[in-house]
Design a protein around this motif. Structure first.
Motif, PDB file in Angstrom:
ATOM      1  N   THR A   1       2.011  -7.812  12.944  1.00 34.34           N
ATOM      2  CA  THR A   1       1.997  -9.154  12.724  1.00 34.34           C
ATOM      3  C   THR A   1       0.631  -9.864  12.757  1.00 34.34           C
ATOM      4  O   THR A   1      -0.292  -9.345  13.422  1.00 34.34           O
ATOM      5  CB  THR A   1       2.864  -9.613  13.968  1.00 34.34           C
ATOM      6  N   GLY A   2       0.456 -10.622  11.767  1.00 33.39           N
ATOM      7  CA  GLY A   2      -1.038 -11.378  11.625  1.00 33.39           C
ATOM      8  C   GLY A   2      -0.806 -12.156  10.489  1.00 33.39           C
ATOM      9  O   GLY A   2       0.025 -12.313   9.897  1.00 33.39           O
ATOM     10  N   ASN A   3      -2.178 -12.819   9.948  1.00 38.02           N
ATOM     11  CA  ASN A   3      -2.324 -13.659   8.831  1.00 38.02           C
ATOM     12  C   ASN A   3      -2.080 -12.702   7.836  1.00 38.02           C
ATOM     13  O   ASN A   3      -2.161 -11.392   7.620  1.00 38.02           O
ATOM     14  CB  ASN A   3      -3.756 -13.839   8.770  1.00 38.02           C
ATOM     15  N   SER A   4      -1.220 -13.429   6.934  1.00 37.79           N
ATOM     16  CA  SER A   4      -0.702 -12.809   5.659  1.00 37.79           C
ATOM     17  C   SER A   4      -1.572 -12.221   4.905  1.00 37.79           C
ATOM     18  O   SER A   4      -1.391 -10.840   4.298  1.00 37.79           O
ATOM     19  CB  SER A   4       0.314 -13.753   4.887  1.00 37.79           C
ATOM     20  N   ASP A   5      -2.822 -12.428   4.885  1.00 39.77           N
ATOM     21  CA  ASP A   5      -3.861 -11.913   3.734  1.00 39.77           C
ATOM     22  C   ASP A   5      -4.525 -10.720   4.709  1.00 39.77           C
ATOM     23  O   ASP A   5      -5.232  -9.895   4.108  1.00 39.77           O
ATOM     24  CB  ASP A   5      -4.893 -12.862   3.692  1.00 39.77           C
ATOM     25  N   VAL A   6      -4.106 -10.440   5.963  1.00 44.59           N
ATOM     26  CA  VAL A   6      -4.748  -9.163   6.596  1.00 44.59           C
ATOM     27  C   VAL A   6      -3.726  -8.099   6.706  1.00 44.59           C
ATOM     28  O   VAL A   6      -4.179  -6.805   6.812  1.00 44.59           O
ATOM     29  CB  VAL A   6      -5.098  -9.736   8.201  1.00 44.59           C
ATOM     30  N   ILE A   7      -2.442  -8.194   6.482  1.00 44.35           N
ATOM     31  CA  ILE A   7      -1.390  -7.297   6.786  1.00 44.35           C
ATOM     32  C   ILE A   7      -1.915  -5.806   5.656  1.00 44.35           C
ATOM     33  O   ILE A   7      -1.865  -4.897   6.319  1.00 44.35           O
ATOM     34  CB  ILE A   7      -0.148  -7.648   6.481  1.00 44.35           C
ATOM     35  N   SER A   8      -2.072  -6.227   4.429  1.00 40.57           N
ATOM     36  CA  SER A   8      -2.221  -5.138   3.603  1.00 40.57           C
ATOM     37  C   SER A   8      -3.686  -4.520   3.976  1.00 40.57           C
ATOM     38  O   SER A   8      -3.734  -3.247   3.504  1.00 40.57           O
ATOM     39  CB  SER A   8      -2.338  -5.676   2.000  1.00 40.57           C
ATOM     40  N   LYS A   9      -4.742  -5.106   4.489  1.00 39.08           N
ATOM     41  CA  LYS A   9      -5.686  -4.340   4.923  1.00 39.08           C
ATOM     42  C   LYS A   9      -5.653  -3.277   6.130  1.00 39.08           C
ATOM     43  O   LYS A   9      -6.364  -2.565   6.326  1.00 39.08           O
ATOM     44  CB  LYS A   9      -6.798  -5.419   5.251  1.00 39.08           C
ATOM     45  N   VAL A  10      -4.489  -3.554   6.764  1.00 38.75           N
ATOM     46  CA  VAL A  10      -4.483  -2.792   8.132  1.00 38.75           C
ATOM     47  C   VAL A  10      -3.403  -1.518   7.699  1.00 38.75           C
ATOM     48  O   VAL A  10      -3.739  -0.472   8.324  1.00 38.75           O
ATOM     49  CB  VAL A  10      -3.452  -3.664   9.008  1.00 38.75           C
ATOM     50  N   ILE A  11      -2.822  -1.486   6.731  1.00 37.19           N
ATOM     51  CA  ILE A  11      -1.733  -0.119   6.559  1.00 37.19           C
ATOM     52  C   ILE A  11      -2.708   0.781   5.769  1.00 37.19           C
ATOM     53  O   ILE A  11      -3.145   0.425   4.579  1.00 37.19           O
ATOM     54  CB  ILE A  11      -0.617  -0.687   5.706  1.00 37.19           C
ATOM     55  N   LYS A  12      -2.570   1.847   6.477  1.00 40.00           N
ATOM     56  CA  LYS A  12      -3.379   2.946   5.788  1.00 40.00           C
ATOM     57  C   LYS A  12      -2.429   3.929   4.849  1.00 40.00           C
ATOM     58  O   LYS A  12      -1.407   4.017   5.220  1.00 40.00           O
ATOM     59  CB  LYS A  12      -3.976   3.983   6.997  1.00 40.00           C
TER      60      LYS A  12
ATOM     61  N   ASN B   1       0.892  -1.253  -0.116  1.00 37.38           N
ATOM     62  CA  ASN B   1       0.004   0.051   0.018  1.00 37.38           C
ATOM     63  C   ASN B   1       0.740   1.283   0.090  1.00 37.38           C
ATOM     64  O   ASN B   1       0.649   2.250   0.773  1.00 37.38           O
ATOM     65  CB  ASN B   1      -0.939   0.036   1.267  1.00 37.38           C
ATOM     66  N   ASP B   2       1.729   1.419  -0.862  1.00 37.80           N
ATOM     67  CA  ASP B   2       2.638   2.199  -1.204  1.00 37.80           C
ATOM     68  C   ASP B   2       3.637   2.655   0.248  1.00 37.80           C
ATOM     69  O   ASP B   2       4.249   3.554   0.426  1.00 37.80           O
ATOM     70  CB  ASP B   2       2.023   3.742  -1.336  1.00 37.80           C
ATOM     71  N   THR B   3       3.815   1.687   1.239  1.00 39.50           N
ATOM     72  CA  THR B   3       4.567   1.872   2.344  1.00 39.50           C
ATOM     73  C   THR B   3       5.658   1.001   2.063  1.00 39.50           C
ATOM     74  O   THR B   3       5.440  -0.514   1.958  1.00 39.50           O
ATOM     75  CB  THR B   3       3.699   1.473   3.805  1.00 39.50           C
ATOM     76  N   GLU B   4       6.898   1.392   2.164  1.00 38.91           N
ATOM     77  CA  GLU B   4       8.026   0.665   2.093  1.00 38.91           C
ATOM     78  C   GLU B   4       8.510   0.169   3.333  1.00 38.91           C
ATOM     79  O   GLU B   4       8.636   0.933   4.268  1.00 38.91           O
ATOM     80  CB  GLU B   4       9.343   1.410   1.328  1.00 38.91           C
ATOM     81  N   GLY B   5       8.783  -1.083   3.474  1.00 36.41           N
ATOM     82  CA  GLY B   5       9.420  -1.643   4.697  1.00 36.41           C
ATOM     83  C   GLY B   5       9.935  -2.971   4.486  1.00 36.41           C
ATOM     84  O   GLY B   5      10.460  -3.158   3.485  1.00 36.41           O
ATOM     85  N   PHE B   6       9.849  -3.941   5.639  1.00 35.00           N
ATOM     86  CA  PHE B   6      10.516  -5.261   5.662  1.00 35.00           C
ATOM     87  C   PHE B   6       9.398  -6.331   5.975  1.00 35.00           C
ATOM     88  O   PHE B   6       8.654  -6.194   6.872  1.00 35.00           O
ATOM     89  CB  PHE B   6      11.685  -5.289   6.778  1.00 35.00           C
ATOM     90  N   TYR B   7       9.333  -7.486   5.187  1.00 25.79           N
ATOM     91  CA  TYR B   7       8.353  -8.232   5.306  1.00 25.79           C
ATOM     92  C   TYR B   7       8.926  -9.721   5.597  1.00 25.79           C
ATOM     93  O   TYR B   7       9.929 -10.255   5.152  1.00 25.79           O
ATOM     94  CB  TYR B   7       7.587  -8.320   4.128  1.00 25.79           C
ATOM     95  N   SER B   8       8.375 -10.394   6.504  1.00 26.75           N
ATOM     96  CA  SER B   8       8.534 -11.998   6.768  1.00 26.75           C
ATOM     97  C   SER B   8       7.182 -12.682   7.208  1.00 26.75           C
ATOM     98  O   SER B   8       6.358 -12.310   7.400  1.00 26.75           O
ATOM     99  CB  SER B   8       9.568 -12.011   8.037  1.00 26.75           C
ATOM    100  N   GLU B   9       7.214 -13.981   6.503  1.00 22.58           N
ATOM    101  CA  GLU B   9       6.510 -14.957   6.628  1.00 22.58           C
ATOM    102  C   GLU B   9       6.773 -16.227   7.009  1.00 22.58           C
ATOM    103  O   GLU B   9       7.514 -16.653   6.318  1.00 22.58           O
ATOM    104  CB  GLU B   9       5.342 -14.652   5.463  1.00 22.58           C
ATOM    105  N   SER B  10       5.898 -16.945   7.944  1.00 19.87           N
ATOM    106  CA  SER B  10       6.221 -18.086   8.115  1.00 19.87           C
ATOM    107  C   SER B  10       5.033 -18.990   8.685  1.00 19.87           C
ATOM    108  O   SER B  10       4.124 -18.378   9.658  1.00 19.87           O
ATOM    109  CB  SER B  10       7.250 -18.217   9.543  1.00 19.87           C
ATOM    110  N   ASP B  11       4.544 -19.991   8.154  1.00 22.81           N
ATOM    111  CA  ASP B  11       3.216 -20.913   8.355  1.00 22.81           C
ATOM    112  C   ASP B  11       2.045 -19.934   8.431  1.00 22.81           C
ATOM    113  O   ASP B  11       1.062 -19.940   9.142  1.00 22.81           O
ATOM    114  CB  ASP B  11       3.338 -21.332   9.851  1.00 22.81           C
ATOM    115  N   GLY B  12       1.765 -18.947   7.303  1.00 23.44           N
ATOM    116  CA  GLY B  12       0.697 -18.081   7.245  1.00 23.44           C
ATOM    117  C   GLY B  12       0.827 -16.991   8.056  1.00 23.44           C
ATOM    118  O   GLY B  12      -0.322 -16.083   8.077  1.00 23.44           O
ATOM    119  N   VAL B  13       1.709 -16.618   9.047  1.00 24.53           N
ATOM    120  CA  VAL B  13       1.930 -15.326  10.248  1.00 24.53           C
ATOM    121  C   VAL B  13       2.827 -14.538   9.442  1.00 24.53           C
ATOM    122  O   VAL B  13       4.034 -14.959   9.164  1.00 24.53           O
ATOM    123  CB  VAL B  13       2.180 -15.986  11.372  1.00 24.53           C
ATOM    124  N   ALA B  14       2.519 -13.527   9.145  1.00 20.64           N
ATOM    125  CA  ALA B  14       3.517 -12.506   8.551  1.00 20.64           C
ATOM    126  C   ALA B  14       3.543 -11.264   9.645  1.00 20.64           C
ATOM    127  O   ALA B  14       2.844 -10.936  10.164  1.00 20.64           O
ATOM    128  CB  ALA B  14       2.877 -11.955   7.216  1.00 20.64           C
TER     129      ALA B  14
END
Length: 161
Positions: free
Chosen positions: A150-161, A123-136
């Motif tokens: 930190t949360g389910n990998s499919d939720v992370i992008s929904k949280v960042i404004k 979402n246009d926010t630069e950072g660092f990402y890690s994922e293991s067993d569906g938790v990102a």
């Protein structure tokens, strides 16, 4: 203790909480058992001046909230806020904001490369990402603060404004 150790401790707290939630009895609603009221729609929350979108169905675990806890890391005074949200499926969403007196965090200063994180833009926010067993985990800097989600990998992008 340096800043990376503090981030690792925050990540460990999130993982331990996920284990606690997944062990809950399926016959009782997780949110009801923990006295958590889920949001009926996507909701904006602000933690230390940083806005986050909490998806519909998640509710805050207010009893374990850490708000502006101050600790000394070497010669640096660090302030930490940590909020946790759960949904009915037991999915955890952990939001952490860290800022340090006389330190301005930037994406480059976070640099957690050796911990399995890769550089990523969400979402246009630069950072660092890690994922293991569906938790990102997504870590970035905003307004001189270090932010970690930190949360389910499919939720992370929904949280960042």
């Amino acid at each position: 203790m340096n800043f990376k150790h503090l981030l690792i401790i925050g990540f460990a707290i999130a993982i331990i909480s996920i284990g606690f939630v997944s062990a809950a009895d399926d016959d009782v609603s997780i949110l009801s058992a923990l006295d958590i009221t889920p949001f009926s729609e996507d909701t904006t929350v602000t933690i230390d001046g940083i806005d986050f979108n909490i998806p519909k169905g998640y509710g805050e675990q207010k009893d374990i909230r850490k708000e502006n806890d101050t600790v000394s890391v070497g010669n640096i005074e660090v302030t930490l806020s940590n909020y946790q949200y759960l949904n009915e499926d037991g999915d955890l969403l952990n939001l952490q904001v860290i800022f340090a007196k006389d330190k301005n965090f930037t994406t480059e200063s976070l640099n957690p490369d050796e911990d399995g994180f890769t550089k990523k833009t969400i979402n246009d926010t630069e950072g660092f990402y890690s994922e293991s067993d569906g938790v990102a985990t997504f870590m970035y800097a905003q307004d001189g603060k270090s932010v970690q989600i930190t949360g389910n990998s499919d939720v992370i992008s929904k949280v960042i404004k």
